[in-house]
Design a protein around this motif. Structure first.
Motif, mmCIF file in Angstrom:
data_model
loop_
_atom_site.group_PDB
_atom_site.id
_atom_site.type_symbol
_atom_site.label_atom_id
_atom_site.label_comp_id
_atom_site.label_asym_id
_atom_site.label_seq_id
_atom_site.Cartn_x
_atom_site.Cartn_y
_atom_site.Cartn_z
ATOM 1 N N TYR A 1 52.031 79.301 34.423
ATOM 2 C CA TYR A 1 52.264 78.145 33.551
ATOM 3 C C TYR A 1 51.897 78.470 32.107
ATOM 4 O O TYR A 1 52.598 78.073 31.182
ATOM 5 N N ASP A 2 50.828 79.206 31.899
ATOM 6 C CA ASP A 2 50.387 79.516 30.537
ATOM 7 C C ASP A 2 51.242 80.597 29.876
ATOM 8 O O ASP A 2 51.118 80.850 28.678
ATOM 9 N N LEU B 1 54.720 80.707 30.247
ATOM 10 C CA LEU B 1 56.039 80.162 29.907
ATOM 11 C C LEU B 1 55.854 79.075 28.862
ATOM 12 O O LEU B 1 55.498 77.943 29.170
ATOM 13 N N LYS B 2 56.059 79.452 27.605
ATOM 14 C CA LYS B 2 55.855 78.512 26.501
ATOM 15 C C LYS B 2 57.026 78.622 25.534
ATOM 16 O O LYS B 2 57.613 79.694 25.372
#
Lengths: 181, 235
Positions: A175-176, A178-179
């Motif tokens: 999650y961290d 994919l920005k």
């Protein structure tokens, strides 16, 4: 056995994604054990010397030369990665997409508040790559295999993507990692 | 209560009360159904279709469909996840969503949905439409580039603020949110304490001068996926 090759390029980008690639810290030593760099600003090789396993392309296509380089990458790379937001969706350069190209050039070379250009000419030398009407994401021009968004993509995301692709698997971003910002 | 009833979401039995929508009953049970145009306290819009579920095998908007006894609801299935991804991807390509310099990045529900759904890039070509920015109001601005036509501001201004500052104008892909003054937002009765100012899920309606008060990296969805708070409450 020869190490697999990796190639990189910055088209209409700011080199921020390449900076993020360097931000893998000491893993860069591991990277050099894993791969040889082919055409890339990192080793300053201007032309491809052979087939590459992975091509990392930063930046979108703003001009004719960007398109030619991108097609060259597609031809030489097994897996083509759109590195960063500009490659993925056009990014900041694509802000000009809502403004006619002529107006952009007139603002930049004639009408802008800080412009000093007594002759009022807009550069038009055949040596200068022709600008496209709009800045294009890579996938508008060639088939892209992997997208790594981010401005820039976090170094950990680039590391995961590159190592995964060398191992022949799909990158698995946390999650961290994919920005979009 | 005697008038409660039971139905299932993905095979899990949940309790509903008369008047609840499927989305509300799911929330009460700690089940998160993705949504974009729905906001608690506003009448459901049913516009974005991100909350699409299957009820008795048919697609319905969970924000608007009444819960009822014995309903069989599908929510988190491969088919529906894929459909939601496509909806969110379409929203990205039909506007100009430049997350890298958007004040809302990290607090944006559209972006957070894309993160949670694992979208690295939309499968559709970007349209790069020409949209307008209205900065005529002293305290609030509208950036049409980021608007997804969810209608939250329209419902909030009409139903909560009692003003009707916003409304849809034009049609089909040209649909946009207009305001009730020819001179732009600055000519309307909108004030900073209006509910309509704070309901925008994206960065289309924003307060001026507070954009980066909370830095990127410390925002709502920077480390916590959207919906997880609700799921934790329910667990």
């Amino acid at each position: 056995m020869d190490k697999p090759k990796i190639a990189t390029a910055s088209l209409a980008g700011c080199f921020g994604c390449h900076m993020s690639l360097l931000d893998i810290d000491e893993r860069i030593l591991k990277l050099i054990e894993l791969v040889d760099f082919d055409k890339s600003p990192i080793d300053d090789l201007k032309t491809f010397t052979g087939r590459c396993r992975v091509g990392l392309v930063e930046g979108g296509c703003a001009n004719q030369e960007n398109v030619e380089v991108l097609r060259d990458f597609r031809k030489h790379c097994d897996v083509l990665v759109a590195l960063g937001d500009c490659a993925t969706m056009g990014g900041l350069p694509a802000m000009r997409n809502g403004i006619p190209l002529r107006e952009c050039l007139e603002e930049a070379y004639r009408d802008g508040l800080t412009v000093h250009n007594p002759s009022g000419t807009i550069p038009n030398d055949p040596e200068i790559p022709l600008l496209l009407d709009k800045v294009r994401p890579l996938s508008d021009v060639v088939k892209v295999d992997v997208f790594l968004p981010g401005c820039p993509p976090p170094a950990d995301a680039i590391w995961e993507a590159v190592t995964a692709l060398l191992e022949g698997r799909a990158p698995n971003l946390t999650y961290d990692q994919l920005k979009y910002d | 209560m005697s008038d409660t009833f039971r139905f299932t979401i993905d095979g899990v039995e949940v309790t509903g009360t008369p008047g609840q929508t499927i989305l509300q009953a799911a929330e009460a049970a700690g089940i998160w159904i993705p949504r974009l145009c729905y906001l608690e306290g506003l009448v459901p819009g049913g516009a974005c279709r991100v909350c699409t579920v299957k009820v008795q095998g048919r697609f319905q908007a969970a924000c608007a469909f009444p819960a009822g006894p014995g309903l069989v609801v599908e929510n988190d299935t491969e088919e529906i996840r894929e459909l939601r991804k496509q909806v969110v991807e379409m929203l990205f390509v039909e506007g100009n969503h430049f997350c890298m310099f958007c004040e809302k990045s990290g607090n944006c529900e559209l972006q957070a949905l894309a993160y949670r759904l694992g979208i690295a890039s939309p499968r559709y070509p970007y349209l790069f439409p020409v949209r307008q920015v209205d900065a005529s109001h002293p305290d609030v601005f509208i950036d049409g580039n980021r608007c997804i036509q969810c209608g939250r501001c329209i419902r909030a201004s009409r139903d909560v603020d009692g003003k009707g500052v916003f409304g849809f104008v034009e049609r089909s892909r040209d649909t946009r949110v207009g305001v009730d003054a020819r001179t732009g937002l600055g000519g309307t009765s909108l004030t900073l304490d209006d509910r309509a100012v704070t309901v925008c899920p994206v960065g289309a309606i924003l307060k001026k001068r507070v954009g980066f008060a909370v830095p990127i990296g410390e925002r709502l969805y920077d480390h916590r996926p959207i919906g997880t708070d609700l799921e934790r409450r329910g667990a």
